[in-house]
Design a protein around this motif. Structure first.
Motif, PDB file in Angstrom:
ATOM      1  N   ALA A   1      -9.518  -9.737  15.847  1.00 49.08           N
ATOM      2  CA  ALA A   1      -9.249  -8.493  16.113  1.00 49.08           C
ATOM      3  C   ALA A   1      -7.794  -8.404  15.985  1.00 49.08           C
ATOM      4  O   ALA A   1      -7.248  -7.094  15.432  1.00 49.08           O
ATOM      5  CB  ALA A   1      -9.535  -8.084  17.699  1.00 49.08           C
ATOM      6  N   VAL A   2      -6.961  -9.220  16.524  1.00 49.46           N
ATOM      7  CA  VAL A   2      -5.363  -9.199  16.387  1.00 49.46           C
ATOM      8  C   VAL A   2      -5.037  -9.112  14.874  1.00 49.46           C
ATOM      9  O   VAL A   2      -4.412  -8.120  14.474  1.00 49.46           O
ATOM     10  CB  VAL A   2      -4.725 -10.500  17.133  1.00 49.46           C
ATOM     11  N   LEU A   3      -5.704  -9.966  13.933  1.00 47.46           N
ATOM     12  CA  LEU A   3      -5.266 -10.257  12.464  1.00 47.46           C
ATOM     13  C   LEU A   3      -5.665  -8.942  12.137  1.00 47.46           C
ATOM     14  O   LEU A   3      -4.983  -8.362  11.333  1.00 47.46           O
ATOM     15  CB  LEU A   3      -6.256 -11.091  12.068  1.00 47.46           C
ATOM     16  N   GLU A   4      -6.761  -8.173  12.130  1.00 47.23           N
ATOM     17  CA  GLU A   4      -7.007  -6.933  11.433  1.00 47.23           C
ATOM     18  C   GLU A   4      -6.412  -5.727  12.137  1.00 47.23           C
ATOM     19  O   GLU A   4      -5.884  -5.086  11.037  1.00 47.23           O
ATOM     20  CB  GLU A   4      -8.740  -6.678  11.891  1.00 47.23           C
ATOM     21  N   LEU A   5      -6.018  -5.783  13.306  1.00 47.14           N
ATOM     22  CA  LEU A   5      -5.269  -4.724  13.804  1.00 47.14           C
ATOM     23  C   LEU A   5      -3.737  -4.748  13.049  1.00 47.14           C
ATOM     24  O   LEU A   5      -3.371  -3.633  12.401  1.00 47.14           O
ATOM     25  CB  LEU A   5      -4.957  -5.025  15.147  1.00 47.14           C
ATOM     26  N   VAL A   6      -3.127  -5.778  12.952  1.00 40.94           N
ATOM     27  CA  VAL A   6      -1.747  -5.978  12.302  1.00 40.94           C
ATOM     28  C   VAL A   6      -1.801  -5.418  10.716  1.00 40.94           C
ATOM     29  O   VAL A   6      -0.888  -4.908  10.580  1.00 40.94           O
ATOM     30  CB  VAL A   6      -1.177  -7.556  12.635  1.00 40.94           C
ATOM     31  N   LEU A   7      -2.901  -6.151  10.438  1.00 46.09           N
ATOM     32  CA  LEU A   7      -2.804  -5.827   8.599  1.00 46.09           C
ATOM     33  C   LEU A   7      -3.179  -4.580   8.448  1.00 46.09           C
ATOM     34  O   LEU A   7      -2.477  -3.941   7.623  1.00 46.09           O
ATOM     35  CB  LEU A   7      -3.833  -6.980   7.867  1.00 46.09           C
ATOM     36  N   GLU A   8      -3.853  -3.892   9.207  1.00 49.68           N
ATOM     37  CA  GLU A   8      -4.346  -2.406   9.185  1.00 49.68           C
ATOM     38  C   GLU A   8      -3.185  -1.598   9.558  1.00 49.68           C
ATOM     39  O   GLU A   8      -2.946  -0.747   8.631  1.00 49.68           O
ATOM     40  CB  GLU A   8      -5.636  -2.051   9.827  1.00 49.68           C
ATOM     41  N   VAL A   9      -2.347  -1.650  10.495  1.00 51.57           N
ATOM     42  CA  VAL A   9      -1.139  -0.942  10.872  1.00 51.57           C
ATOM     43  C   VAL A   9      -0.237  -1.073   9.921  1.00 51.57           C
ATOM     44  O   VAL A   9       0.485  -0.177   9.639  1.00 51.57           O
ATOM     45  CB  VAL A   9      -0.924  -1.258  12.315  1.00 51.57           C
ATOM     46  N   LEU A  10       0.246  -2.218   9.503  1.00 51.76           N
ATOM     47  CA  LEU A  10       1.422  -2.569   8.819  1.00 51.76           C
ATOM     48  C   LEU A  10       0.966  -1.908   7.122  1.00 51.76           C
ATOM     49  O   LEU A  10       2.011  -1.771   6.464  1.00 51.76           O
ATOM     50  CB  LEU A  10       1.465  -3.980   8.785  1.00 51.76           C
ATOM     51  N   SER A  11      -0.291  -1.877   6.922  1.00 50.46           N
ATOM     52  CA  SER A  11      -0.709  -1.259   5.588  1.00 50.46           C
ATOM     53  C   SER A  11      -0.618   0.208   5.497  1.00 50.46           C
ATOM     54  O   SER A  11      -0.547   0.971   4.329  1.00 50.46           O
ATOM     55  CB  SER A  11      -2.198  -1.641   5.236  1.00 50.46           C
ATOM     56  N   GLU A  12      -0.300   1.002   6.709  1.00 46.09           N
ATOM     57  CA  GLU A  12      -0.367   2.470   6.890  1.00 46.09           C
ATOM     58  C   GLU A  12       1.082   2.776   6.151  1.00 46.09           C
ATOM     59  O   GLU A  12       2.115   2.413   6.397  1.00 46.09           O
ATOM     60  CB  GLU A  12      -0.043   3.002   8.341  1.00 46.09           C
ATOM     61  N   PRO A  13       0.973   3.787   5.456  1.00 42.14           N
ATOM     62  CA  PRO A  13       2.160   4.503   4.593  1.00 42.14           C
ATOM     63  C   PRO A  13       3.671   4.525   5.545  1.00 42.14           C
ATOM     64  O   PRO A  13       4.628   4.051   5.089  1.00 42.14           O
ATOM     65  CB  PRO A  13       1.757   6.014   4.175  1.00 42.14           C
ATOM     66  N   GLU A  14       3.385   5.123   6.515  1.00 40.56           N
ATOM     67  CA  GLU A  14       4.392   4.945   7.708  1.00 40.56           C
ATOM     68  C   GLU A  14       5.300   3.704   7.982  1.00 40.56           C
ATOM     69  O   GLU A  14       6.471   3.761   8.136  1.00 40.56           O
ATOM     70  CB  GLU A  14       3.827   5.531   9.139  1.00 40.56           C
ATOM     71  N   PHE A  15       4.731   2.708   7.444  1.00 40.13           N
ATOM     72  CA  PHE A  15       5.366   1.257   7.807  1.00 40.13           C
ATOM     73  C   PHE A  15       5.728   0.635   6.304  1.00 40.13           C
ATOM     74  O   PHE A  15       5.795  -0.769   6.715  1.00 40.13           O
ATOM     75  CB  PHE A  15       4.594   0.584   8.794  1.00 40.13           C
ATOM     76  N   SER A  16       5.408   1.366   5.401  1.00 42.02           N
ATOM     77  CA  SER A  16       5.561   0.567   3.948  1.00 42.02           C
ATOM     78  C   SER A  16       7.131   0.077   3.659  1.00 42.02           C
ATOM     79  O   SER A  16       7.155  -0.923   3.178  1.00 42.02           O
ATOM     80  CB  SER A  16       5.111   1.542   3.016  1.00 42.02           C
ATOM     81  N   SER A  17       7.908   0.946   4.170  1.00 49.34           N
ATOM     82  CA  SER A  17       9.359   0.556   4.048  1.00 49.34           C
ATOM     83  C   SER A  17      10.040  -0.105   5.568  1.00 49.34           C
ATOM     84  O   SER A  17      11.280  -0.200   5.450  1.00 49.34           O
ATOM     85  CB  SER A  17      10.279   1.535   3.691  1.00 49.34           C
ATOM     86  N   GLY A  18       9.298  -0.761   6.549  1.00 48.93           N
ATOM     87  CA  GLY A  18      10.032  -1.208   7.774  1.00 48.93           C
ATOM     88  C   GLY A  18       8.758  -0.748   8.706  1.00 48.93           C
ATOM     89  O   GLY A  18       8.086  -0.157   8.867  1.00 48.93           O
ATOM     90  N   PRO A  19       8.970  -1.643   9.945  1.00 49.65           N
ATOM     91  CA  PRO A  19      10.194  -2.572   9.996  1.00 49.65           C
ATOM     92  C   PRO A  19       9.939  -4.110   9.512  1.00 49.65           C
ATOM     93  O   PRO A  19       8.700  -4.310   9.104  1.00 49.65           O
ATOM     94  CB  PRO A  19      10.153  -2.496  11.847  1.00 49.65           C
ATOM     95  N   SER A  20      10.714  -4.867   9.731  1.00 49.53           N
ATOM     96  CA  SER A  20      10.443  -6.310   9.362  1.00 49.53           C
ATOM     97  C   SER A  20       9.650  -6.638  10.468  1.00 49.53           C
ATOM     98  O   SER A  20       9.717  -6.347  11.624  1.00 49.53           O
ATOM     99  CB  SER A  20      11.816  -6.893   9.673  1.00 49.53           C
ATOM    100  N   ALA A  21       8.544  -7.392  10.110  1.00 52.15           N
ATOM    101  CA  ALA A  21       7.573  -7.815  10.985  1.00 52.15           C
ATOM    102  C   ALA A  21       6.687  -9.156  10.467  1.00 52.15           C
ATOM    103  O   ALA A  21       6.941  -9.482   9.430  1.00 52.15           O
ATOM    104  CB  ALA A  21       6.447  -6.660  10.908  1.00 52.15           C
ATOM    105  N   GLY A  22       6.088  -9.713  11.518  1.00 50.69           N
ATOM    106  CA  GLY A  22       5.484 -10.818  11.073  1.00 50.69           C
ATOM    107  C   GLY A  22       4.219 -11.269  12.028  1.00 50.69           C
ATOM    108  O   GLY A  22       4.170 -10.566  13.033  1.00 50.69           O
ATOM    109  N   MET A  23       3.569 -12.442  11.982  1.00 49.79           N
ATOM    110  CA  MET A  23       2.431 -12.817  12.668  1.00 49.79           C
ATOM    111  C   MET A  23       2.610 -14.255  12.546  1.00 49.79           C
ATOM    112  O   MET A  23       3.263 -15.137  11.878  1.00 49.79           O
ATOM    113  CB  MET A  23       1.216 -12.329  12.254  1.00 49.79           C
ATOM    114  N   VAL A  24       1.533 -14.895  13.287  1.00 44.30           N
ATOM    115  CA  VAL A  24       1.446 -16.350  13.720  1.00 44.30           C
ATOM    116  C   VAL A  24       0.302 -16.846  12.874  1.00 44.30           C
ATOM    117  O   VAL A  24      -0.670 -16.478  12.957  1.00 44.30           O
ATOM    118  CB  VAL A  24       1.598 -16.616  15.168  1.00 44.30           C
ATOM    119  N   LEU A  25       0.521 -18.090  12.362  1.00 47.24           N
ATOM    120  CA  LEU A  25      -0.641 -18.766  11.904  1.00 47.24           C
ATOM    121  C   LEU A  25      -0.691 -20.261  12.670  1.00 47.24           C
ATOM    122  O   LEU A  25       0.434 -20.812  12.905  1.00 47.24           O
ATOM    123  CB  LEU A  25      -0.427 -19.294  10.294  1.00 47.24           C
ATOM    124  N   GLN A  26      -1.864 -20.415  13.160  1.00 44.09           N
ATOM    125  CA  GLN A  26      -1.956 -21.736  14.142  1.00 44.09           C
ATOM    126  C   GLN A  26      -2.782 -22.789  13.284  1.00 44.09           C
ATOM    127  O   GLN A  26      -3.899 -22.757  12.899  1.00 44.09           O
ATOM    128  CB  GLN A  26      -2.725 -21.238  15.303  1.00 44.09           C
TER     129      GLN A  26
END
Length: 451
Positions: A251-276
């Protein structure tokens, strides 16, 4: 980036050379006597499983104690269960039997817990942590602030956590603007790196994150995540999304990728996620993330923080209780090999991602640096991350050698930080941990040997 072919022999030779250089740059114990004392205390706990369990139980209840006398009685109660208490512990138990001495024992015990907590937790609020964060920066070390607080159970708690994150972004962005220039920490081959960096937990942004109803939790968390991303973009700050237990990962992975794909965030902010890396399916997860980075036109690129993982015990116990196959590697060497394979895959994927390798293992760090160089990368395009309190010596050595290093700095009160503190102590006192091997005098060749 154009990758160069790297042979195993070349890589191992470079790993040993870099590892020796870093080991030689570790600060002496004379410069940091309290770190040496802490290491001795943790080594004592690592060698005695019953003592470790008793001390962890004690640390867990200290914030709920109402007086120093209460602290002393709890300490005595936990330690008297030990079959053979070490001499210092036995002496403390004898003293705590005397009521007149309980206040002194309680004060010492409470002070010890607070000292240990502050080794890992840099302040109760971003404001109180600002001195530590600036000090790190002045010594060539960047930071990521983690606001302690997990698994909210009410909407009001989630709102307060989101407000704390927003306040942290504002305060750190304002404070960091006054810090001195540090080119190594402020720029890589892809552009500017934000000074302000805050780590966020999705489970704290919503009380509705449940494996059986992921869409509801994602929708609720997104309503609080979007304003944080928007404010970070306006401030020029970085937001990093932490991964937690496996039941919330999808759920977290899907949420992050979906939100960061939105046009509002196409030019920022700098963002990241974790791989375990301790998860067996982490290579497949990385492939999914890399496919997303190549399909979405977004600047700056996603930062991927590669970690071993902090929920190993939880995942293994739950799997055994449910009769499921273990989702995590059960042999340390298997996890270490996977970590190195993921490191190489991430470095090969640039410039689609920014790479942050988070480890206290000298071999893992040396491997990342060596492969980056041999495959044609520049040192400035690799970030090494450590945990406050566990990776201090490695942090200092990396900064002294001119590498970009970032320390993960938890912020919060002692009660909120107990779960975090106990996890960190478990990690540091594990008989299989690199830090334990290092503390018990393992030779450099052994520490740098291939897993």
């Amino acid at each position: 980036m154009t990758q160069l072919a790297v042979s195993t022999d070349q890589l191992e030779t470079e790993i040993r050379r870099i590892g020796a250089e870093l080991a030689g740059a570790f600060p002496s114990s004379a410069r940091h006597p309290m770190r040496a004392l802490d290491a001795r205390a943790l080594d004592l706990a690592a060698r005695d499983r019953e003592l470790r369990a008793a001390l962890f139980r004690f640390v867990d209840v200290v914030p709920a104690c109402r007086s120093l006398d209460d602290v002393a009685r709890h300490l005595h109660g936990f330690l008297e269960e030990l079959p053979d208490a070490p001499p210092p512990i036995a002496a403390a138990m004898r003293i705590s039997d005397v009521r007149a001495a309980r206040a002194a024992v309680g004060a010492a015990a409470a002070a010890g817990v607070k000292h240990m907590a502050h080794r890992f937790i840099v302040g109760e609020t971003p404001a109180s942590a600002s001195r530590v964060l600036r000090g790190l920066w002045e010594h060539g070390v960047a930071s990521s602030v983690d606001l302690l607080g997990e698994a909210t159970v009410t909407e009001a708690e989630a709102d307060r956590y989101a407000a704390r994150c927003a306040d942290a972004l504002e305060r750190i962005a304002t404070e960091s603007a006054r810090w001195p220039e540090r080119p190594t920490l402020e720029r890589d081959g892809l552009g500017t790196l934000p000074r302000a960096n805050v780590s966020v937990k999705i489970s704290a942004l919503t009380p509705l994150l449940r494996p059986d109803a992921p869409e509801r939790g994602k929708h609720d968390a997104a309503a609080r995540l979007r304003p944080l991303l928007g404010r970070a973009r306006d401030l020029g700050a970085h937001v990093h999304i932490d991964m937690e237990s496996l039941d919330s990962r999808e759920a977290v992975l899907e949420l992050v990728l979906e939100v960061l794909s939105e046009p509002e965030f196409s030019s920022g902010p700098s963002a990241g996620m974790v791989l375990q890396a301790y998860l067996r399916d982490s290579p497949e997860l990385l492939s999914l993330i890399l496919d997303w980075t190549r399909s979405v036109s977004r600047t700056p690129p996603l930062t991927v923080r590669l970690v071993k993982g902090a929920y190993w015990d939880h995942e293994l116990v739950e799997a055994r209780q449910q009769g499921w196959p273990a989702p995590v590697f059960e042999v340390k060497a298997d996890c270490d090999r996977n970590f190195e394979a993921l490191t190489r895959a991430l470095l090969d994927a640039r410039p689609d991602v920014r790479v942050a390798v988070a480890s206290h293992n000298l071999r893992s760090v040396s491997h990342a640096i060596a492969y980056n160089r041999l495959s044609g990368g520049d040192d400035r395009d690799l970030e090494i991350q450590v945990l406050r309190g566990l990776g201090d010596e490695l942090q200092d050595a990396l900064a002294a050698r001119g590498f970009r290093v970032r320390t993960y700095c938890p912020v919060g009160d002692l009660v909120a930080g107990m779960a975090y503190l106990v996890r960190r102590l478990l990690e540091n006192t594990s008989n299989e941990s690199f830090l334990h091997e290092q503390a018990t005098g393992a030779g450099l060749e052994e520490l740098l040997a291939a897993p």
